[in-house]
Design an enzyme around this catalytic site. Sequence first.
Site, PDB file in Angstrom:
ATOM      1  N   PRO A 118       0.815  -1.218   0.000  1.00 32.32           N
ATOM      2  CA  PRO A 118       0.000   0.000   0.000  1.00 32.32           C
ATOM      3  C   PRO A 118       0.853   1.275   0.000  1.00 32.32           C
ATOM      4  CG  PRO A 118      -0.960  -1.619   1.475  1.00 32.32           C
ATOM      5  CD  PRO A 118       0.333  -2.214   0.982  1.00 32.32           C
ATOM      6  N   SER A 143       5.965   2.700  -6.792  1.00 36.45           N
ATOM      7  CA  SER A 143       7.144   3.066  -7.590  1.00 36.45           C
ATOM      8  C   SER A 143       8.395   3.060  -6.716  1.00 36.45           C
ATOM      9  CB  SER A 143       6.953   4.464  -8.192  1.00 36.45           C
ATOM     10  OG  SER A 143       5.812   4.476  -9.015  1.00 36.45           O
ATOM     11  N   THR A 202      -0.601 -10.312  -8.852  1.00 33.09           N
ATOM     12  CA  THR A 202      -1.140 -11.144  -9.934  1.00 33.09           C
ATOM     13  C   THR A 202      -0.913 -12.633  -9.637  1.00 33.09           C
ATOM     14  OG1 THR A 202      -0.608  -9.354 -11.450  1.00 33.09           O
ATOM     15  CG2 THR A 202      -1.048 -11.494 -12.452  1.00 33.09           C
ATOM     16  N   GLU A 240       4.658  -3.157 -13.531  1.00 31.76           N
ATOM     17  CA  GLU A 240       6.114  -3.413 -13.666  1.00 31.76           C
ATOM     18  C   GLU A 240       6.885  -2.123 -13.928  1.00 31.76           C
ATOM     19  OE1 GLU A 240       7.337  -7.114 -15.426  1.00 31.76           O
ATOM     20  OE2 GLU A 240       5.342  -7.982 -15.103  1.00 31.76           O
TER      21      GLU A 240
HETATM   22  C1  LIG Z   1      -3.540  -5.205 -12.344  1.00 33.00           C
HETATM   23  C2  LIG Z   1      -2.253  -5.011 -11.606  1.00 33.00           C
HETATM   24  C3  LIG Z   1      -1.402  -6.091 -11.413  1.00 33.00           C
HETATM   25  C4  LIG Z   1      -0.210  -5.931 -10.688  1.00 33.00           C
HETATM   26  N1  LIG Z   1       0.561  -7.032 -10.405  1.00 33.00           N
HETATM   27  C5  LIG Z   1       1.604  -6.899  -9.539  1.00 33.00           C
HETATM   28  C6  LIG Z   1       2.331  -8.047  -9.083  1.00 33.00           C
HETATM   29  O1  LIG Z   1       2.074  -9.183  -9.507  1.00 33.00           O
HETATM   30  N2  LIG Z   1       3.310  -7.870  -8.166  1.00 33.00           N
HETATM   31  C7  LIG Z   1       3.620  -6.641  -7.664  1.00 33.00           C
HETATM   32  O2  LIG Z   1       4.513  -6.567  -6.820  1.00 33.00           O
HETATM   33  N3  LIG Z   1       2.974  -5.532  -8.089  1.00 33.00           N
HETATM   34  C8  LIG Z   1       1.965  -5.632  -9.001  1.00 33.00           C
HETATM   35  N4  LIG Z   1       1.272  -4.517  -9.407  1.00 33.00           N
HETATM   36  C9  LIG Z   1       1.663  -3.211  -8.886  1.00 33.00           C
HETATM   37  C10 LIG Z   1       2.290  -2.282  -9.920  1.00 33.00           C
HETATM   38  O3  LIG Z   1       3.585  -2.713 -10.254  1.00 33.00           O
HETATM   39  C11 LIG Z   1       2.256  -0.854  -9.341  1.00 33.00           C
HETATM   40  O4  LIG Z   1       0.899  -0.446  -9.377  1.00 33.00           O
HETATM   41  C12 LIG Z   1       3.141   0.119 -10.068  1.00 33.00           C
HETATM   42  O5  LIG Z   1       4.500  -0.180  -9.893  1.00 33.00           O
HETATM   43  C13 LIG Z   1       2.906   1.577  -9.607  1.00 33.00           C
HETATM   44  O6  LIG Z   1       2.904   1.681  -8.229  1.00 33.00           O
HETATM   45  P1  LIG Z   1       1.664   2.426  -7.500  1.00 33.00           P
HETATM   46  O7  LIG Z   1       0.410   1.836  -8.040  1.00 33.00           O
HETATM   47  O8  LIG Z   1       1.873   2.384  -6.040  1.00 33.00           O
HETATM   48  O9  LIG Z   1       1.733   3.908  -8.018  1.00 33.00           O
HETATM   49  P2  LIG Z   1       2.578   5.122  -7.336  1.00 33.00           P
HETATM   50  O10 LIG Z   1       3.994   4.708  -7.169  1.00 33.00           O
HETATM   51  O11 LIG Z   1       1.834   5.630  -6.170  1.00 33.00           O
HETATM   52  O12 LIG Z   1       2.538   6.189  -8.512  1.00 33.00           O
HETATM   53  C14 LIG Z   1       1.452   7.110  -8.696  1.00 33.00           C
HETATM   54  C15 LIG Z   1       1.890   8.091  -9.796  1.00 33.00           C
HETATM   55  O13 LIG Z   1       3.045   8.843  -9.341  1.00 33.00           O
HETATM   56  C16 LIG Z   1       4.090   8.715 -10.301  1.00 33.00           C
HETATM   57  N5  LIG Z   1       5.395   8.755  -9.637  1.00 33.00           N
HETATM   58  C17 LIG Z   1       5.785   8.053  -8.543  1.00 33.00           C
HETATM   59  N6  LIG Z   1       7.063   8.341  -8.260  1.00 33.00           N
HETATM   60  C18 LIG Z   1       7.493   9.235  -9.192  1.00 33.00           C
HETATM   61  C19 LIG Z   1       8.712   9.913  -9.451  1.00 33.00           C
HETATM   62  N7  LIG Z   1       9.805   9.743  -8.685  1.00 33.00           N
HETATM   63  N8  LIG Z   1       8.779  10.767 -10.505  1.00 33.00           N
HETATM   64  C20 LIG Z   1       7.705  10.958 -11.304  1.00 33.00           C
HETATM   65  N9  LIG Z   1       6.513  10.344 -11.103  1.00 33.00           N
HETATM   66  C21 LIG Z   1       6.417   9.491 -10.072  1.00 33.00           C
HETATM   67  C22 LIG Z   1       3.838   7.367 -10.967  1.00 33.00           C
HETATM   68  O14 LIG Z   1       4.503   7.279 -12.213  1.00 33.00           O
HETATM   69  C23 LIG Z   1       2.320   7.368 -11.086  1.00 33.00           C
HETATM   70  O15 LIG Z   1       1.926   8.131 -12.205  1.00 33.00           O
HETATM   71  C24 LIG Z   1       0.121  -4.651 -10.188  1.00 33.00           C
HETATM   72  C25 LIG Z   1      -0.732  -3.565 -10.420  1.00 33.00           C
HETATM   73  C26 LIG Z   1      -1.905  -3.730 -11.094  1.00 33.00           C
HETATM   74  C27 LIG Z   1      -2.816  -2.544 -11.256  1.00 33.00           C
END
Ligand SMILES: Cc1cc2nc3c(=O)[nH]c(=O)nc-3n(C[C@H](O)[C@H](O)[C@H](O)COP(=O)(O)OP(=O)(O)OC[C@H]3O[C@@H](n4cnc5c(N)ncnc54)[C@H](O)[C@@H]3O)c2cc1C
Length: 397
Positions: free
Chosen positions: A130, A134, A160, A367
């Site tokens: 949570p 990123s 996934t 990813e």
């Molecule tokens: C359907 C689905 C399947 C998934 N499967 C897996 C899995 O199997 N295993 C797993 O571990 N994860 C999984 N994920 C997680 C996925 O990898 C993350 O959602 C993704 O890495 C982004 O993280 P976040 O959702 O917390 O977004 P956040 O990191 O909160 O990002 C929100 C926004 O802020 C931007 N941002 C953040 N930091 C910066 C920065 N330094 N500079 C500029 N912009 C920034 C991001 O680009 C994005 O636009 C899955 C997600 C989904 C939706």
Amino acid sequence: MGLSFELSPEQAAIRGTCRDFAIQVVAPQAAEWDRRQEFPYPVVAQMAELGVFGLPYPESVGGAGADFVSYLLALEEIARADASLAITLEAAVSLGIAPIFFFGTAEQQQHYLPELCAGRKLWAFGLTEPEAGSDAGGTKTRARRDGKEWVIDGSKCFITNSGTDISAGVTLTAITAEKDGRKRISAILVERGTPGYEVGAAYHKLGWHASDTRELTFAGCRVPEANLLGKEGGGLGQFFKALEAGRVAIAALAVGLAQACLDASLGYAQERRQFGRPISHFQATQLKLADMETQIELSRLMVWRAGALIDQNRPAGKFAAMAKLHASETATWCANQAIQIHGGAGFMEDLPVARYYRDVKINEIGEGTSEVQRLIIASHLLGLGGSVSKLLDQTPS
Ligand SMILES: Cc1cc2nc3c(=O)[nH]c(=O)nc-3n(C[C@H](O)[C@H](O)[C@H](O)COP(=O)(O)OP(=O)(O)OC[C@H]3O[C@@H](n4cnc5c(N)ncnc54)[C@H](O)[C@@H]3O)c2cc1C
């Protein structure tokens, strides 16, 4: 000798087999799985029979002994029929199997890989939390040693392949030590069914309806100390290595979906008549089709280039990030063009382009988001080895 873009006979055969399977078995059922939000067990089993779950791994661990490019070709073909089924395969191969294959001991490999490469079981990759997306280093999950066991507490989100009937467990990242404010994050294998391992309800998603995504929670979850994967403190590095190749796989999946958008648009544009002629006779439509074809071909070449580097065991980080960035943004753009070419019919769930439009966006997020891919590319350009944290350390907040 010129530069050859020809596939080998083996690669072409694998592409042909997957294309036939996608057209004959997957495409006719994909809309129904999407509507019912149903994980298609019988077709996952049929796909397993093709040997694709172990495609890029050696026969010694139960794999098919093909190269990485062959796996990318398989993903493109499956995604062309159904992106959900393609992500089930991608997450199994690139996220489930890869960490165990690259960093597991001989015992761990023998214990887990034959069933995973056969596609009879799925293994998940638990990085995201949570408060750690990123910024994967923001992990809060902890594993403390107690005698000869690790005791794990924490949670992982958006995971996934974590809750199907054939999901067998997860490799997760957890803090195993902390000194002077610096966390040591390790990777640990946790089998489903271990007391304290809770699998949440399936998320209600915008797309990828036929793939399985859930939250996992761990409360006092005890596993043997031998379940540590690789070196203690090396967890993030291991996960980043898996993600590097995984990004090329996501890019291949995006190319397949973009190609499906073009296939559908080409067909519709030649059938749909307005002003007394097919809409393909209007230059405005022709230009859209030409731009889609050009961007898709560019994306495919980037995928093949990055895949070839992985096969040659050469540094691929920048090329993987560029392939993922370009292919995923191209696919989203193509899905938008496809709806436009279909007009109002494209907005209806009766045609597959509506599903493509819902399925495509996630490729720019999973990813590593497009923003993160740009940071990785910039970090390579600035001589920082692709490390986003080193790049951000240079930037005052
Ligand atoms: C359907 C689905 C399947 C998934 N499967 C897996 C899995 O199997 N295993 C797993 O571990 N994860 C999984 N994920 C997680 C996925 O990898 C993350 O959602 C993704 O890495 C982004 O993280 P976040 O959702 O917390 O977004 P956040 O990191 O909160 O990002 C929100 C926004 O802020 C931007 N941002 C953040 N930091 C910066 C920065 N330094 N500079 C500029 N912009 C920034 C991001 O680009 C994005 O636009 C899955 C997600 C989904 C939706």
